[in-house]
Enzyme design. Structure first.
Site, PDB file in Angstrom:
ATOM      1  N   ASP A 134      -2.137  -1.316  -4.220  1.00  0.00           N
ATOM      2  CA  ASP A 134      -2.459   0.081  -4.511  1.00  0.00           C
ATOM      3  C   ASP A 134      -1.129   0.826  -4.579  1.00  0.00           C
ATOM      4  O   ASP A 134      -0.534   1.136  -3.555  1.00  0.00           O
ATOM      5  CB  ASP A 134      -3.356   0.645  -3.405  1.00  0.00           C
ATOM      6  CG  ASP A 134      -3.678   2.125  -3.599  1.00  0.00           C
ATOM      7  OD1 ASP A 134      -3.154   2.732  -4.559  1.00  0.00           O
ATOM      8  OD2 ASP A 134      -4.448   2.670  -2.790  1.00  0.00           O
TER       9      ASP A 134
ATOM     10  N   TYR B 113       0.883  -1.162   0.000  1.00  0.00           N
ATOM     11  CA  TYR B 113       0.000   0.000   0.000  1.00  0.00           C
ATOM     12  C   TYR B 113       0.926   1.219   0.000  1.00  0.00           C
ATOM     13  O   TYR B 113       1.439   1.643   1.023  1.00  0.00           O
ATOM     14  CB  TYR B 113      -0.911  -0.006   1.224  1.00  0.00           C
ATOM     15  CG  TYR B 113      -1.804   1.213   1.326  1.00  0.00           C
ATOM     16  CD1 TYR B 113      -2.384   1.783   0.197  1.00  0.00           C
ATOM     17  CD2 TYR B 113      -2.080   1.788   2.566  1.00  0.00           C
ATOM     18  CE1 TYR B 113      -3.192   2.901   0.291  1.00  0.00           C
ATOM     19  CE2 TYR B 113      -2.903   2.891   2.676  1.00  0.00           C
ATOM     20  CZ  TYR B 113      -3.456   3.444   1.531  1.00  0.00           C
ATOM     21  OH  TYR B 113      -4.261   4.554   1.625  1.00  0.00           O
TER      22      TYR B 113
END
Length: 355
Positions: free
Chosen positions: A215, A175
């Site tokens: 992400d 992330y």
């Protein structure tokens, strides 16, 4: 009290049957060496997805049947009392509210089909960031670590990394920190430091093929956003960064996109989705969508990826965005949709079930 006994198998003559030599190897024979089907998803609070969107997401998992699921923005706090050091691999459970939340999540992940997966966590101190990794139990990773330095006990700040190594490949679930809007320590500077570290990681990890997913908080090219002109001039409260290359929507600034290109090039990585989908797809070509209400309605970006080593390029069988449209269909309550990757078996794969 009922008592349960294992049935003793006997031969036709009534004598106790001797165990076959290969019985002890049955479990080992079911072990697979290399996962082939992957899913990544920024859940934007895993607990909320369990509470509000779990049946639909469960149907997706049942249908696609991934070998490995990478989750970002878990947003579950790490274990540890207030003021004490945290245990980032465990979920907080030292209050009645925390125990109830942990129970809800644990129950969901124990039920089919999720009970077939082993789960690892890397969590932040509060309900912020965090990652999770679910791997089918038929796969036995050689190692699982939680930092870019490959150190056994260390977790990255905010639980942003899980790195799993299999016999034939590594998978990195991240992330990535958002670039933010300003020239500040927790904004541009933090992202520059991250990009420098990830560049070092990918260039120093070439001994084994890598799949980097998650992400990644960047849209590499104009084709990766729905409205390039809108995102190029976006600003927060009228602030204009001193460097023109830092202007625009976080994730679409020229400086981020250049650094990302360098990471791909020097790390010898291939964008799996773009490898298969060369043209812009305004319906299914983005993984993040702005709020359906307000000026970001219909504004979308592709910031969730599967990047694979060039050695794996010819094995990319499919890579798809699982959500579509400005009404966030297939996003399961998040502002990100799941992304899936399928690899074809390698020539020496041992994943096929024995006949």
């Amino acid at each position: 009290m009922k008592r349960f006994f294992k049935v003793v198998e006997k031969d036709s003559d009534g004598s106790v049957k001797k165990p076959r030599e290969n019985d002890s190897e049955a479990e080992e024979s079911n072990e697979k060496k290399e996962p082939l089907k992957f899913m990544t998803w920024n859940a934007n609070s895993f607990l909320l997805r369990v509470k509000n969107n779990w049946p639909d997401f469960t149907n997706l998992i049942t249908t696609f049947d991934p070998d490995l699921i990478a989750i970002q923005e878990v947003r579950m706090p790490a274990a540890g009392a207030k003021g004490a050091s945290k245990i980032q691999g465990e979920i907080k459970d030292d209050t009645s509210a925390a125990r109830e939340e942990k129970k809800i999540l644990t129950r969901a992940l124990s039920a089919p089909p999720f009970g077939n997966y082993h789960v690892w966590w890397s969590l932040a101190d509060s309900k912020y960031a965090g990652t999770a990794l679910l791997v089918k139990k038929c796969f036995k990773p050689k190692s699982v670590v939680f930092n870019l330095d490959k150190l056994a006990s260390k977790h990255e700040p905010d639980g942003r990394v899980i790195l799993v190594e299999f016999e034939t490949l590594r998978l990195l679930n991240t992330y990535v920190p958002n670039n933010g809007w300003k020239e500040e320590a927790n904004s541009f500077q933090r992202r520059r430091k991250w990009d420098k570290r990830i560049l070092e990681f990918v260039t120093q990890s070439s001994d084994k093929p890598l799949i980097w997913c998650g992400d990644l908080n960047v849209s590499h090219e104009e084709i990766d956003v729905s409205h390039p002109d809108f995102f190029s001039v976006a600003k927060l409260n009228g602030y204009i960064p001193p460097n023109k290359e830092d202007c625009g929507q976080p994730g679409f600034t020229l400086s981020e996109r250049k650094r990302f290109g360098t990471i791909l090039r020097e790390g010898k990585l291939v964008d799996a989705y773009r490898f298969l989908h060369e043209d812009k797809d305004m319906e299914r070509g983005f993984s993040w969508s702005g709020n359906p209400v307000g000026r970001y309605r219909g504004k979308r970006m592709r910031i969730d990826y599967f990047l694979v080593s060039e050695k794996l390029k010819e094995r990319i069988a499919a890579c798809e965005m699982r959500g579509h449209g400005i009404e966030l269909e297939g996003f399961y309550g998040s502002d990100h949709c799941p992304v899936t990757l399928e690899l074809s078996p390698s020539s020496n794969s041992q994943n096929e079930d024995p006949i």
